[in-house]
Design a protein around this motif. Structure first.
Motif, PDB file in Angstrom:
ATOM      1  N   GLN A 219     -21.780 -12.002  41.325  1.00 17.15           N
ATOM      2  CA  GLN A 219     -21.552 -10.578  41.001  1.00 17.15           C
ATOM      3  C   GLN A 219     -22.887  -9.848  40.825  1.00 17.15           C
ATOM      4  O   GLN A 219     -23.074  -8.736  41.321  1.00 17.15           O
ATOM      5  CB  GLN A 219     -20.702 -10.447  39.732  1.00 17.15           C
ATOM      6  CG  GLN A 219     -19.246 -10.830  39.966  1.00 17.15           C
ATOM      7  CD  GLN A 219     -18.409 -10.841  38.702  1.00 17.15           C
ATOM      8  OE1 GLN A 219     -18.923 -11.067  37.601  1.00 17.15           O
ATOM      9  NE2 GLN A 219     -17.110 -10.619  38.844  1.00 17.15           N
TER      10      GLN A 219
ATOM     11  N   GLU B  74     -20.776 -15.253  37.876  1.00 11.77           N
ATOM     12  CA  GLU B  74     -21.679 -14.240  37.304  1.00 11.77           C
ATOM     13  C   GLU B  74     -22.857 -13.954  38.228  1.00 11.77           C
ATOM     14  O   GLU B  74     -23.210 -12.799  38.455  1.00 11.77           O
ATOM     15  CB  GLU B  74     -22.181 -14.716  35.930  1.00 11.77           C
ATOM     16  CG  GLU B  74     -21.078 -14.713  34.884  1.00 11.77           C
ATOM     17  CD  GLU B  74     -21.440 -15.516  33.634  1.00 11.77           C
ATOM     18  OE1 GLU B  74     -22.613 -15.901  33.486  1.00 11.77           O
ATOM     19  OE2 GLU B  74     -20.520 -15.754  32.822  1.00 11.77           O
TER      20      GLU B  74
ATOM     21  N   SER C 106     -18.553  -9.277  46.122  1.00 11.61           N
ATOM     22  CA  SER C 106     -17.253  -8.914  45.565  1.00 11.61           C
ATOM     23  C   SER C 106     -16.449 -10.179  45.269  1.00 11.61           C
ATOM     24  O   SER C 106     -15.912 -10.825  46.176  1.00 11.61           O
ATOM     25  CB  SER C 106     -16.516  -8.028  46.573  1.00 11.61           C
ATOM     26  OG  SER C 106     -15.225  -7.772  46.109  1.00 11.61           O
TER      27      SER C 106
ATOM     28  N   LYS D  70     -14.025 -12.164  41.877  1.00 12.69           N
ATOM     29  CA  LYS D  70     -13.512 -12.097  40.510  1.00 12.69           C
ATOM     30  C   LYS D  70     -12.623 -13.299  40.196  1.00 12.69           C
ATOM     31  O   LYS D  70     -12.181 -13.989  41.131  1.00 12.69           O
ATOM     32  CB  LYS D  70     -12.766 -10.787  40.282  1.00 12.69           C
ATOM     33  CG  LYS D  70     -11.693 -10.497  41.262  1.00 12.69           C
ATOM     34  CD  LYS D  70     -11.176  -9.083  41.043  1.00 12.69           C
ATOM     35  CE  LYS D  70     -10.099  -8.835  42.077  1.00 12.69           C
ATOM     36  NZ  LYS D  70      -9.770  -7.485  42.315  1.00 12.69           N
TER      37      LYS D  70
END
Ligand code: FES
Length: 520
Positions: free
Chosen positions: A159, A156, A164, A166
Motif C-alpha cells: 500500500q 502495508e 491497490s 486490501k
C-alpha cells in the motif's frame, strides 16, 4: 496424463505447454527475413522471447534497423513455458525491496509494474492482438500465524508503494487460510499469441527475424559488433542479449541462479474453476489460475520450484499433482510442463548495459515475473539505446552494488557452484549402470576412465556424451521429466543428443563414440 509429449521442437522442453499448440510462427506473415551479411544493423537482439521482441519493436519503431537472432523459434525459451501471470507485486516482496533498496525504490518498482502492465494493454489494443488478455484480481493467502505476520507486512508495504490491495474475508481457492489479501489490477494472457502479434508488427515495419540462428560468439571492433552463427555473420552497432544470462562467464552468470518451475493444466470434474489468480506463501510456493483454451477451461497450478539440476523433476511434478488433488476434484492432467527462470542475488532484475561492455545490453534476473519485467526491460533498454533518460535505469542497473542483505544469498548460490565444480567431477558410478539403464533414462557413469553422460532411448539405443558443460565446465545432471541434461551451475541445458536447449552455453555437448565388444 491425457497428453502431451508431442513437439519438443517448439520449446526447450519435451513437455508441451498449452501455449505452443495455439501459436503458429511459421505462417506467411511471420516468415523470417533474410540477413544481408554486408549490412550493419543498428541493433541486434539475441533471443526472440517477450524481452527481445518488445525491445526490437520499440527500436524499430524509433527508426533503427533491428535484427532478432533466435537460436530456435520465437518463444522457444521461457516465454513459451511461462504460466503467464501479469502482476504488479513480485517475488521480491515490497517489504524486502523497502528494506534492501529503500521506500522510494519500492514505489518506483510499483510504478514500473503498472507501466509494464499498461504497455501490454496498449499493444493488445493498438495492434488488435487476440491473446486472451484479461484483467483479474489476485489473492495472496497465509496458512499459519507466521505467514500472517509476513502477509501483514506485505499488505502495508504494498500500500505504501501505491499498489491497490486490501484485506479480504474469503480466499479465491478452496485452501484453508489464516488470513488473505486481495490485489486489484492484475492480469493474465496467452504469451505466444501476444508475442506473435508484436512480431507481426516488427516485421511489418521492416524488422528482421532470423530464426534457427544461434549466436555462438561475438566480438567488438571499430564500433561494430560481429556476431557469428553457424549460418553466417551478423554485424550491428549495438547488441542486446535477451537470453536470460548472456553467453560467456561474466558478472550476470555469477549474480543469477537458475531455477526450474513446474506447471500443470488440469480438467476438473465439477467445473469449479477459480476466476482470478491465487498464491500461497509456502516455500516453494504454489499458485492457481484458469485459462480457456479451445473452449475448454483448464486449472493452471504451478510451483514446486527448485534450483536447476538440484532436485528430481519427476518428484516435483508428483508433489504438484498431489497438492492440486488436495483441493480440487481433478478429472485429468492434460498438460504438465516446466520452465526456467533466474533468481537475482539481491531480488531485483539486472536491466541495462553489461558492466564493462559498452553497447552490450542485458536483461535478466526476472525471478518468476518475466512477462512484466521483460516488458519493462524493453522500455528501459530502448530508452538507453536512444539516449533518453529512463527513471528505472539506475534501480535495475547491472552495475549496481549489491545491498548487504543480498550478500548471504550470493555466497550460498556461488558456494553451490563451487561444490559442483569439485565434488561432481570426482564422484563415481559403475559401468554396470550402462547395461542397467532403462528406456528414457540417463545416468553419469565412469567408462574406460572417462566420465560419460549416457542415455538410452525408447528403441534401446544408447547415446554417450561428454558431461562437462561447455559453458564453464560443471557436470550436467539428467532431467528425467524433460529428457534433458541440465547444468546445476548456471542453468545451461542440452537435449539427449547434446544440442544446446538453454544458454548460457552456446556449444553442444561432445558426442562420444562407444565401441562394444562382439557377443560370443
Ligand atoms: Fe555454466 Fe554449465 S551453465 S557451467
Amino acid at each position: 496424463m491425457e497428453n502431451r509429449k508431442q513437439n519438443s521442437a517448439l520449446r526447450d522442453s519435451i513437455n508441451n505447454s498449452p501455449w505452443q499448440e495455439a501459436a503458429d510462427f511459421t505462417g506467411d506473415k511471420l516468415s523470417a527475413g533474410i540477413t544481408e551479411t554486408s549490412m550493419i544493423y543498428d541493433f541486434l537482439v539475441v533471443g526472440a522471447g517477450i524481452t527481445g521482441i518488445t525491445t526490437a519493436l520499440f527500436l524499430q519503431r524509433a527508426g533503427l534497423s533491428c535484427l532478432i537472432a533466435e537460436a530456435r523459434q520465437p518463444g522457444f525459451g521461457t516465454t513459451g513455458g511461462t504460466s503467464a501471470h501479469l502482476n504488479t507485486f513480485f517475488d521480491a516482496t515490497y517489504p524486502e525491496v523497502e528494506s534492501d533498496f529503500g521506500e522510494q525504490a519500492a514505489k518506483l518498482l510499483a510504478v514500473g509494474g503498472k507501466e509494464a502492465m499498461a504497455m501490454i494493454e496498449h499493444f493488445v489494443k493498438e495492434l488488435d492482438i487476440d491473446c486472451d488478455l484479461e484483467s483479474k484480481s489476485a489473492w495472496l493467502y497465509a496458512e499459519n500465524e507466521n505467514e500472517t505476520k509476513q502477509l501483514q507486512k506485505i499488505l502495508e508495504a504494498s500500500q505504501r508503494a501505491g499498489i491497490s490491495v486490501k484485506p479480504a474475508n474469503e480466499n479465491l481457492v478452496p485452501v484453508p487460510f489464516d488470513s488473505v489479501i486481495r490485489f486489484e489490477g492484475q492480469g493474465q494472457f496467452h504469451p505466444l499469441k501476444y508475442i506473435n502479434g508484436l512480431l507481426a508488427e516488427f516485421i511489418q515495419l521492416g524488422g528482421v527475424l532470423q530464426d534457427n540462428t544461434r549466436i555462438r560468439e561475438s566480438s567488438f571492433e571499430d564500433g561494430i559488433y560481429t556476431a557469428k552463427s553457424d549460418s553466417g555473420v551478423i554485424r550491428a552497432k549495438k547488441i542486446c542479449y535477451a537470453t536470460h544470462v548472456p553467453p560467456g562467464v561474466n558478472l550476470m552468470s555469477l549474480r543469477n541462479a537458475p531455477y526450474r518451475s513446474y506447471v500443470l493444466g488440469l480438467k476438473l470434474k465439477d467445473g469449479n474453476y477459480p476466476d482470478g489468480l491465487a498464491y500461497d506463501m509456502q516455500e516453494p510456493y504454489h499458485y492457481f489460475r484458469t485459462h480457456v483454451i479451445g473452449g475448454q477451461p483448464y486449472l493452471i497450478v504451478g510451483g514446486e520450484d527448485h534450483k536447476t539440476g538440484h532436485d528430481e523433476p519427476e518428484g516435483a511434478f508428483q508433489r504438484l499433482k498431489d497438492y492440486a488433488g488436495q483441493y480440487y476434484a481433478v478429472e485429468s492432467v492434460v498438460y504438465q510442463w516446466s520452465s526456467q527462470y533466474y533468481v537475482p542475488v539481491d531480488g531485483l532484475p539486472y536491466i541495462g548495459q553489461l558492466p564493462g561492455a559498452e553497447g552490450t545490453f542485458v536483461a535478466t534476473g526476472f525471478n518468476g515475473n518475466g512477462m512484466i519485467f521483460g516488458t519493462l526491460s524493453a522500455k528501459i533498454i530502448s530508452d538507453l539505446v536512444l539516449g533518453k533518460d529512463n527513471k528505472y535505469a539506475s534501480l535495475f542497473s547491472p552495475s549496481r552494488m549489491k545491498p548487504v542483505a543480498g550478500f548471504t544469498e550470493f555466497i550460498k548460490e556461488n558456494a553451490d557452484v563451487a561444490w559442483h565444480f569439485i565434488a561432481d567431477r570426482f564422484s563415481s558410478s559403475h559401468l554396470q549402470a550402462l547395461t542397467d539403464l532403462k528406456s528414457g533414462e540417463g545416468k553419469l557413469v565412469d567408462f574406460e576412465g572417462k566420465k560419460l553422460a549416457i542415455y538410452k532411448d525408447d528403441a534401446g539405443k544408447v547415446t554417450a556424451l561428454n558431461p562437462i558443460c561447455t559453458h564453464a565446465g560443471c557436470i550436467v545432471q539428467f532431467n528425467a521429466a524433460e529428457q534433458s541434461w541440465d547444468c546445476p551451475c548456471h542453468g545451461g541445458r542440452f537435449d539427449v543428443s547434446g544440442k544446446v536447449l538453454t544458454g548460457p552455453a552456446t556449444i553442444d555437448l561432445e558426442m562420444v563414440i562407444i565401441s562394444y565388444d562382439k557377443q560370443p
